[in-house]
Design an enzyme around this catalytic site. Structure first.
Site: not given
Ligand SMILES: Cc1cc2nc3c(=O)[nH]c(=O)nc-3n(C[C@H](O)[C@H](O)[C@H](O)COP(=O)(O)OP(=O)(O)OC[C@H]3O[C@@H](n4cnc5c(N)ncnc54)[C@H](O)[C@@H]3O)c2cc1C
Length: 612
Positions: A443
């Protein structure tokens, strides 16, 4: 199996005494309702969670969601419970009765959902997503969509999801690649979404996916993303389910926690036959999805509170059972001296009070945010509506990130109170700790929430959101500064308020000077500072309510009164929790402010080794 220990007393206090839930019945939207109905609903939710949901929490964790031959199944115990849950109307307590919801205040819905999230977070996620997806259709969908989908979703016959994430598009949704090609009055959708909670399951046959996608020819970036409604099965006009809509699950994740919640890879249109319908206008998908995400963010903050609250209560129960060591007050250690329960030890009491004060502050924060939604939607006075809307917007990222970060830490303390047993599966706290970690990530990660608070919420409407908030804080401080017991705590809060004001000035100046690097470098400590101040203020408000019950005198007199009258014990402990928060948690505010004001850029300047 440990008993469900949900803190109904504190929730009732916050709901009925601090938030004055009963006053909402004066609003037109709730004029047919009364406090007795609210109490009955809350008790029904509690009984259901205690008797039927909590008992399947550990089993759900052990069995987990399964993926076999392209089909996803949830543990049978959850499937059975889902029917009872939906039949009792708990999927959409606060949604529109016109479309099958119960039309109760959002605040009450939140309180009931705190119970369900505490009892089994992996279960409560599916109805949370369903009502969010349905609400987006209600707010922005065409009439035919509402007629066809809403009632079935709000009653839980059909489930919903939220399909944003793709392998290359996590925090950065501008990178979404899923395509939509116009084909008559609908679209052919093609692409892969990952990490989709409840993306496939056997709670319901039909699953309705709001999907972020790019319509061919759309501009690049965030302004070229639309929102499409993609059902798993194509429904007929009468709501009967027709052909499979080419949405298949390619697998589920194996996770640290919420193991019974299927986190799915979804392939849309592998066979070129996945049909979707546009929700609202083309290229406004992110705007609509943000509505759903903002609602969901408060609910994720609620998850942090709920799971932490249960962990605290489990630790409290354990501390009254586990016999170990001698009380300092007791006889000197002699062979044969009787050992005592660990709640007698000062360090254990410190951990218990740290959890209690933190959780009670988080609860007040989440419920304040929830009530702001009710008042912003339904209050007759436009000025109140505007002020509450601002409050809700400002507190949403704080509630999400602060409650989930602190919630995780509370579960860690709860393990510590259990000693070695807390690290083992015999007690529920290790599962609670694993389950809640995800809430800081999905989220919108907590880092993204902090950037939303600093980069957006502080600058919206020329800073009016923060100005209004500060005014309320000033009023509270002025009201209690002269009180014999609350006065010294109020002065500590006033010092923290000053730190919040100077820190806010610093991050805004950084933004105005185009120094985004510094603003976003310190946005997480800034958000935590905000959360600590907000919780301290809300606890002070609670202590003032407690003081009305406890009467004149100092803390010692209040203690004596509580010893003689059992009903006052709760209020005396409320004063203790406030005092503890002020002296043990609020000092963090000074450290956070020092960081925000430090001008330290070492993290930006550091070389960090290049790793292959
Ligand atoms: C169990 C689970 C359930 C989920 N359910 C859903 C769902 O129902 N629907 C859905 O669409 N998604 C879902 N997700 C996905 C979830 O929303 C994403 O994992 C999350 O938004 C982070 O994206 P990412 O994993 O690609 O991490 P990344 O975006 O790669 O982030 C990695 C790190 O970098 C930081 N970061 C990235 N960009 C920036 C920036 N511009 N500035 C500062 N810091 C940054 C982040 O804060 C984080 O610490 C789910 C994930 C999990 C694990």
């Amino acid at each position: 199996m440990a008993d469900f220990r949900f803190d109904t007393r504190d929730v009732a206090f916050v709901l009925f005494e601090q938030m004055r839930l009963g006053d909402l019945c004066a609003l037109d939207a709730f004029k047919e309702q009364d406090v007795e109905t609210y109490q009955a609903m809350f008790e029904a939710a509690h009984d259901l969670a205690k008797d039927q949901l909590w008992p399947i929490n550990a089993e759900s964790d052990r069995i987990g969601a399964q993926y076999e031959g392209g089909q996803v199944t949830v543990p049978e115990c959850q499937r059975t419970f889902y029917r009872t849950f939906a039949e009792n109307g708990f999927v959409a307590m606060s949604n529109s009765p016109e479309w099958g919801g119960m039309g109760l205040p959002n605040l009450l819905g939140m309180a009931c959902n705190e119970i369900f999230q505490a009892a089994c977070m992996s279960f409560a996620l599916t109805p949370m997503l369903t009502r969010g997806a349905a609400h987006i259709i209600e707010s922005h969908g065409a009439d035919w969509m509402k007629q066809l989908y809403l009632e079935k979703m709000y009653t839980g016959e059909w489930a919903g999801t939220m399909c944003l994430t793709e392998p290359q598009a996590g925090s950065d949704l501008a990178a979404v690649k899923t395509k939509a090609k116009r084909d008559g009055d609908s679209f052919l959708v093609e692409g892969t979404k990952i990490f989709i909670s409840s993306g496939d399951h056997d709670f319901t046959k039909q699953i309705v996916h709001p999907v972020l996608a790019r319509i061919e020819g759309a501009p690049a970036g965030i302004k070229g993303i639309s929102l499409l409604l993609v059902p798993k099965y194509l429904p007929g006009e009468d709501g009967s389910l027709g052909a499979f809509n080419d949405v298949s699950c390619g697998g589920i994740e194996h996770k640290m926690g919420i193991k019974a919640s299927p986190t799915c890879t979804l392939n849309f249109g592998e066979n070129g036959a996945c049909r979707g319908w546009l929700i609202g206008q083309e290229n406004l998908g992110i705007v609509y999805m943000f509505q759903m995400m903002n609602e969901a963010r408060v609910e994720v903050g609620l998850q942090g509170l709920a799971v932490a609250g249960e962990a605290y209560m489990q630790a409290l129960a354990y501390s009254q059972e586990r016999v170990q060591g001698l009380s300092l007050k007791g006889a000197p250690r002699e062979p044969g001296a009787k050992a005592q329960t660990i709640i007698c030890h000062p360090d254990v009491r410190r951990m218990l009070m740290a959890m209690k004060a933190q959780v009670e502050g988080m609860r007040a924060l989440a419920y304040t945010t929830a009530r702001a939604v009710d008042l912003a939607r339904h209050h007759p006075d436009p000025a109140v509506r505007q002020r509450q809307d601002r409050l809700g917007q400002l507190l949403t990222p704080v509630c999400k990130a602060y409650n989930t970060d602190m919630g995780f830490r509370v579960t860690e303390d709860a393990i510590q109170v259990h000693g070695g047993y807390g690290y083992c599966q015999d007690y529920p706290v290790e599962q609670l700790c694993r389950d809640i970690k995800i809430a800081a990530i999905y989220e919108g990660t907590n880092g993204i929430q902090a950037m939303d608070l600093v980069g957006r919420k502080l600058t919206l409407e020329g800073g009016a959101l923060f100005r209004d908030y500060l005014e309320d804080l000033e009023t509270l401080i002025a009201r209690h500064g002269g009180h014999p017991v609350l006065g010294p705590w109020t002065r500590k809060l006033a010092e923290a308020r000053d730190l919040l004001v100077s820190s806010t000035g610093r991050v805004i100046r950084a933004l105005q000077e185009g120094d985004q690097h510094y603003a976003f470098l310190v946005s997480t400590p800034y958000l935590r500072l905000f959360g600590d101040v907000a919780c301290a203020a809300l606890l002070l408000e609670q202590a003032a309510l407690a003081a009305e019950r406890l009467g004149a005198g100092d803390l010692a007199a209040w203690k004596a009164g509580a010893e003689g009258e059992a009903s006052l014990r709760f209020y005396y402990d409320k004063a203790c929790a406030t005092q503890f928060f002020i002296h043990n948690h609020l000092p963090r505010a000074r450290a956070y402010a020092e960081t925000v004001l430090s001008e330290d850029r070492s993290a930006l300047e550091a070389a960090f080794p290049d790793l292959d």
